[in-house]
Design a protein around this motif. Sequence first.
Motif, PDB file in Angstrom:
ATOM      1  N   GLY A 148     101.725  78.576 214.369  1.00  0.00           N
ATOM      2  CA  GLY A 148     102.892  79.098 214.793  1.00  0.00           C
ATOM      3  C   GLY A 148     103.669  77.758 214.621  1.00  0.00           C
ATOM      4  O   GLY A 148     104.428  77.886 214.304  1.00  0.00           O
ATOM      5  N   TRP A 149     102.943  76.957 215.174  1.00  0.00           N
ATOM      6  CA  TRP A 149     103.464  75.586 215.111  1.00  0.00           C
ATOM      7  C   TRP A 149     104.113  74.673 214.119  1.00  0.00           C
ATOM      8  O   TRP A 149     105.493  74.705 213.932  1.00  0.00           O
ATOM      9  N   GLU A 150     103.034  74.790 212.802  1.00  0.00           N
ATOM     10  CA  GLU A 150     103.836  74.257 211.594  1.00  0.00           C
ATOM     11  C   GLU A 150     104.455  75.943 210.800  1.00  0.00           C
ATOM     12  O   GLU A 150     105.354  75.184 209.917  1.00  0.00           O
ATOM     13  N   LEU A 151     104.609  76.634 211.184  1.00  0.00           N
ATOM     14  CA  LEU A 151     105.521  78.114 210.530  1.00  0.00           C
ATOM     15  C   LEU A 151     107.324  77.802 210.961  1.00  0.00           C
ATOM     16  O   LEU A 151     108.023  77.329 210.207  1.00  0.00           O
ATOM     17  N   VAL A 152     107.362  77.427 212.449  1.00  0.00           N
ATOM     18  CA  VAL A 152     108.246  76.689 213.054  1.00  0.00           C
ATOM     19  C   VAL A 152     108.876  75.446 212.135  1.00  0.00           C
ATOM     20  O   VAL A 152     109.691  75.795 212.172  1.00  0.00           O
ATOM     21  N   GLY A 153     108.020  74.570 212.420  1.00  0.00           N
ATOM     22  CA  GLY A 153     108.879  73.877 211.887  1.00  0.00           C
ATOM     23  C   GLY A 153     109.068  73.296 210.396  1.00  0.00           C
ATOM     24  O   GLY A 153     109.685  73.146 210.011  1.00  0.00           O
ATOM     25  N   THR A 154     108.511  74.400 208.941  1.00  0.00           N
ATOM     26  CA  THR A 154     108.684  74.477 208.259  1.00  0.00           C
ATOM     27  C   THR A 154     109.522  74.987 208.072  1.00  0.00           C
ATOM     28  O   THR A 154     110.237  74.876 206.983  1.00  0.00           O
ATOM     29  N   THR A 155     110.435  76.857 208.511  1.00  0.00           N
ATOM     30  CA  THR A 155     111.571  77.402 208.659  1.00  0.00           C
ATOM     31  C   THR A 155     112.600  76.335 208.681  1.00  0.00           C
ATOM     32  O   THR A 155     113.842  76.535 208.653  1.00  0.00           O
ATOM     33  N   SER A 156     112.843  75.283 209.914  1.00  0.00           N
ATOM     34  CA  SER A 156     113.243  74.460 210.588  1.00  0.00           C
ATOM     35  C   SER A 156     113.515  73.003 209.415  1.00  0.00           C
ATOM     36  O   SER A 156     114.657  73.469 209.227  1.00  0.00           O
TER      37      SER A 156
ATOM     38  N   ILE B 330     107.818  75.620 195.033  1.00  0.00           N
ATOM     39  CA  ILE B 330     107.826  75.598 196.769  1.00  0.00           C
ATOM     40  C   ILE B 330     106.963  76.464 197.470  1.00  0.00           C
ATOM     41  O   ILE B 330     106.216  75.781 198.713  1.00  0.00           O
ATOM     42  N   MET B 331     106.498  77.541 196.890  1.00  0.00           N
ATOM     43  CA  MET B 331     105.370  78.130 197.092  1.00  0.00           C
ATOM     44  C   MET B 331     104.214  77.840 196.645  1.00  0.00           C
ATOM     45  O   MET B 331     103.678  77.375 197.960  1.00  0.00           O
ATOM     46  N   MET B 332     103.946  76.581 196.080  1.00  0.00           N
ATOM     47  CA  MET B 332     102.742  76.160 195.353  1.00  0.00           C
ATOM     48  C   MET B 332     102.342  74.734 195.834  1.00  0.00           C
ATOM     49  O   MET B 332     101.950  74.852 196.883  1.00  0.00           O
ATOM     50  N   ALA B 333     103.693  73.995 196.629  1.00  0.00           N
ATOM     51  CA  ALA B 333     104.009  73.109 197.426  1.00  0.00           C
ATOM     52  C   ALA B 333     103.044  73.431 198.905  1.00  0.00           C
ATOM     53  O   ALA B 333     102.307  72.416 199.217  1.00  0.00           O
ATOM     54  N   ALA B 338      98.334  72.661 203.050  1.00  0.00           N
ATOM     55  CA  ALA B 338      97.217  73.843 204.197  1.00  0.00           C
ATOM     56  C   ALA B 338      99.083  73.589 204.881  1.00  0.00           C
ATOM     57  O   ALA B 338      98.526  74.286 206.323  1.00  0.00           O
ATOM     58  N   LEU B 339      99.885  75.068 204.614  1.00  0.00           N
ATOM     59  CA  LEU B 339     100.435  75.905 205.672  1.00  0.00           C
ATOM     60  C   LEU B 339      99.900  76.807 205.549  1.00  0.00           C
ATOM     61  O   LEU B 339      99.535  77.860 205.011  1.00  0.00           O
ATOM     62  N   PRO B 340      99.922  76.628 206.820  1.00  0.00           N
ATOM     63  CA  PRO B 340      99.374  77.914 207.198  1.00  0.00           C
ATOM     64  C   PRO B 340      99.813  79.175 206.989  1.00  0.00           C
ATOM     65  O   PRO B 340     101.275  79.868 205.898  1.00  0.00           O
ATOM     66  N   LEU B 341      98.606  80.431 206.263  1.00  0.00           N
ATOM     67  CA  LEU B 341      99.516  82.174 205.675  1.00  0.00           C
ATOM     68  C   LEU B 341      98.839  81.324 203.810  1.00  0.00           C
ATOM     69  O   LEU B 341      99.171  82.725 203.371  1.00  0.00           O
ATOM     70  N   GLY B 342      98.803  80.172 203.267  1.00  0.00           N
ATOM     71  CA  GLY B 342      98.610  80.102 202.570  1.00  0.00           C
ATOM     72  C   GLY B 342      97.408  79.260 201.839  1.00  0.00           C
ATOM     73  O   GLY B 342      96.264  79.435 203.030  1.00  0.00           O
ATOM     74  N   THR B 418      94.296  85.391 199.538  1.00  0.00           N
ATOM     75  CA  THR B 418      93.199  84.631 200.221  1.00  0.00           C
ATOM     76  C   THR B 418      93.607  83.839 201.244  1.00  0.00           C
ATOM     77  O   THR B 418      92.814  83.821 201.859  1.00  0.00           O
ATOM     78  N   GLY B 419      94.776  83.093 201.829  1.00  0.00           N
ATOM     79  CA  GLY B 419      95.162  81.845 203.037  1.00  0.00           C
ATOM     80  C   GLY B 419      95.387  83.633 203.945  1.00  0.00           C
ATOM     81  O   GLY B 419      94.766  82.739 204.881  1.00  0.00           O
ATOM     82  N   LEU B 420      95.748  84.511 203.857  1.00  0.00           N
ATOM     83  CA  LEU B 420      95.897  85.588 205.601  1.00  0.00           C
ATOM     84  C   LEU B 420      94.105  86.264 205.552  1.00  0.00           C
ATOM     85  O   LEU B 420      93.622  86.265 206.257  1.00  0.00           O
ATOM     86  N   PHE B 421      93.472  86.446 204.102  1.00  0.00           N
ATOM     87  CA  PHE B 421      92.112  86.731 204.119  1.00  0.00           C
ATOM     88  C   PHE B 421      91.230  85.770 203.603  1.00  0.00           C
ATOM     89  O   PHE B 421      90.387  86.466 203.141  1.00  0.00           O
ATOM     90  N   PRO B 422      91.020  84.747 204.191  1.00  0.00           N
ATOM     91  CA  PRO B 422      89.958  83.111 203.519  1.00  0.00           C
ATOM     92  C   PRO B 422      88.346  83.623 203.219  1.00  0.00           C
ATOM     93  O   PRO B 422      88.011  83.290 202.866  1.00  0.00           O
ATOM     94  N   GLN B 423      87.995  84.572 204.655  1.00  0.00           N
ATOM     95  CA  GLN B 423      86.534  84.893 204.896  1.00  0.00           C
ATOM     96  C   GLN B 423      86.587  85.937 203.384  1.00  0.00           C
ATOM     97  O   GLN B 423      85.101  85.433 202.679  1.00  0.00           O
ATOM     98  N   TRP B 424      87.381  86.339 202.916  1.00  0.00           N
ATOM     99  CA  TRP B 424      87.127  86.795 201.533  1.00  0.00           C
ATOM    100  C   TRP B 424      86.585  85.585 200.449  1.00  0.00           C
ATOM    101  O   TRP B 424      85.492  85.662 199.614  1.00  0.00           O
ATOM    102  N   ILE B 425      87.197  84.545 200.408  1.00  0.00           N
ATOM    103  CA  ILE B 425      87.308  83.675 199.036  1.00  0.00           C
ATOM    104  C   ILE B 425      85.283  82.307 199.772  1.00  0.00           C
ATOM    105  O   ILE B 425      85.071  82.435 198.960  1.00  0.00           O
ATOM    106  N   ILE B 426      85.720  82.535 200.628  1.00  0.00           N
ATOM    107  CA  ILE B 426      84.485  81.744 201.725  1.00  0.00           C
ATOM    108  C   ILE B 426      83.579  82.969 200.488  1.00  0.00           C
ATOM    109  O   ILE B 426      82.646  81.786 200.673  1.00  0.00           O
TER     110      ILE B 426
END
Lengths: 443, 430
Positions: A148-156, B330-333, B338-342, B418-426
């Motif tokens: 959550g912390w990262e998502l908030v930071g990135t959107t900011s 930006i999505m690739m970047a 390591a942005l969560p959900l990626g 795969t970011g949402l369901f990383p277990q699959w790729i692991i």
Amino acid sequence: MSMNTLLYLNLIIPFLFILTLGLSFFSGRPFSEKNLQRAWTVTSILIALLGLAQFAYFFINNIQAQSVHLPDWFSFEEYHFETVFLIDYLSVTYGALSAVILSVIIKFSFNYLYKEIGYFRFFFLIGLLYFGLILVCFAGTLDILFIGWELVGTTSVLLIAFFYQNTSSVRNSIKALIGYRLCDMGILAASAWAHHHIGSTEFVTMSQHVYELSHEGHFYIYIVIGLFIIWASLAKSAQLPFSAWLPKAMEGPTPSSAVFYGALSIHLGPYLLLRAAPFLEQHWSLTLVIGVLGGLTALYATLVGRTRSDAKTMLAYATMTQLGIIFVEISLGFYKLALIHMVANASLRSWQFLRASSLIQDFQENPLVYQDTVIKRQFSIEQFFPLKWRMKLYIHALNEFHLDYFTGNFLKYFFFYPIEQFKKFDRGLMRMNNSIVSFLLRK
Amino acid sequence: MEAIQKRLSLITFSSIYLIFFLLLFFIIEGTHLNISNADFILDFDLSPFSIFVAIIYCLSFALSLFPTKEHENLRPQFLSLFFLGLGIIFSNTIFTFFVFWSFHRLIPFIHFLKNFDENSGRKAGSYILAHVVGFSLFLYLVFQSYEMNLLTTSLRNYPTTFFTFPHLIILIFISFMSQGIFPLHQWGTDLISSFSWQEVSTFLISRSGIILFYKMIIPGLSSRPISFQLAIMIITIISSIYWISMAMIEKNIHKAIGMFYLSQASLIITGLQAGPVGVKGALIQMVVISFASTTMWSITHYLDREFKLNSQTSFHGLARYTPRLAFVFIMMAFSVIALPLGLGFASEDLLVHALLEHAHWLGLFHILAACLNGIFIYQLFGKIFLGTPKNDIPQANFDLPYRRLIPYYLIIVFFLGTGLFPQWIIGILP
């Protein structure tokens, strides 16, 4: 309906909403402004009601704090990413505050940003922000909180660069990103150390293990994890020595400044401290660090804020001051007072940010009506200082006590200068290689 | 000329897709393919690991070349480099590896040697020296293997007697040099500045250094003291921080992306030494960085053609003219940093925790490297796509049409899914 169901709804609704918005963008047919307004109206009412219902349900039924354990997000061999959410007075209060403030700001933004390029982008990012906030609020582990912390930071950061054709906005968003990444480092390091030494990043488990750590002679580990958590919260709340980014973050649209730097994002620092308080309070040295840095920031921000001339920056420093005081309250163990202070400050600041631009316009149109209320000379402690001192203090405050200059030079001499030297060394080596090959290939 | 160019593109693409589908067929079971006679022995390893790396290799090119295919001038040497890269990936013996490795590096070597001119300023002494030294050392190892009767032994099954201290150091030298690990890194700059992005990618994504390290050196390292292994990890982490710091102050955008890639590759080598969790993290990182870096490279190359974009000293503001490409970039970047959900988040998480198991402060340096990567990539995005556009930019829309953006979108969907369901790729990774 149980607390758990309310929690799931609180997580699923914003997620599905941003997923829908994302898919509409992917398909090449993003929502039109009117449809976006309709969709957001329904969703914001829903999340506000949900947040308030959860808050009321928790306090009316006097429910005890409870952890909700879900299956691991992912795991491999001995490593597990635990999915644990925590429902307690802190999470429901901040969750309700987030939902209500966000709903108000969304309503305000419908008209404020109407016909603006990036209308869809703004509302998508606000959706992502809310999802991040909910994750932070209900996180039962440092890992979930980090997401959550990262998502908030990135959107900011992306919202600071909302007017992306303005180069200064982009520059400031990069500066804000550096600040955020620094605080991310703290939280990631704390999480990794806790995993390694305690075996879990669950807040409840972490505080239970402090005794064991000190008993086994690993007390320094507790101190290091605690310092990492404090580091993360200091950077998120723009406390000294990470305060420079906040005034520069005012480049985004006013509603985003209100929601991020007046109300919700900026208060995540003290929120983290409150969440980790059972862990941090077990040694005086950590609470002392929080108190001293909070106190210094309060003093610094109040002095510097008085010398600023634009409304948003003044408000930013005012928020920083109050956050410093909240840090002091936390260090003294007044957790409930700190929470009430956070809620009150967040509500007041978001209103002030939203009102600031129109107030200036109103004042310019009707100066006579507002002159008594707005520029009313108030009592100030400065009056007791001799004029000479006052002037010196004012000059120092105007220069922000040279802190920006200091941090700028620190980066220059300790990061960029060595890299430049390395590059020169690299070029020298290349030249030498070229000379050797030239010598070998000579005819 | 144009007809030849088109035909060449067609052959290249057909080959890439054909190999990709063949690999999918082979993934069902690991087997060995031997091409041997009395004079030479080429032994190929179709193990899940090699097939996995090869699939990523082919897929990265297939997906990143497709959208900008019409704008690319694929040279005949690209096809040779591509196949030699594949040969490296599938090598099973030291001799096979040596053959493909040296021929792969021979193409730029000849190019540099021909163009080495002290007066024109086009020099590549670092590459030439690195290749000569690397080739000589590798040849020495091949002879040593021959003397020990190990020429037909699989890289994974080398006896511990082979891994004497000098042999191990030479192997690490070759591996690090092939992967551009600091301080054996300078040839990378020569290569990036003289060859097209897809040709350089055949060196970076075929990962000869990583493959040699994974297949041969890691089993050999197990008999060495832990301090030696730690020293190697420290070098790779320093290399990562070094490359990303250089990328941050680099003016040329293409070079900066190449440096960013090398920084990530250093982190992969670090992860490979950090036990099973680290290996898993490194493999996921390999997937992420391959797709993301080739995509980012192809986008910047396309923009370079249209806007003469090659410097990151000022802001270009191209999002105004290419909003879709800005979104893809930006999505690739974000996936890489390591942005969560990626997908990058899962890999980074596994890597950090695996490294902490080895040494606390090593994990912290890894976090620092990841943090710098994040700052660099957003700075790069800002410099290319944000800010006030310059006056000399033509006022037109240069965005690629949706139908050409499909591969990019597929990668984004893959990263998010795969970011949402990383277990699959692991689970499916070897």
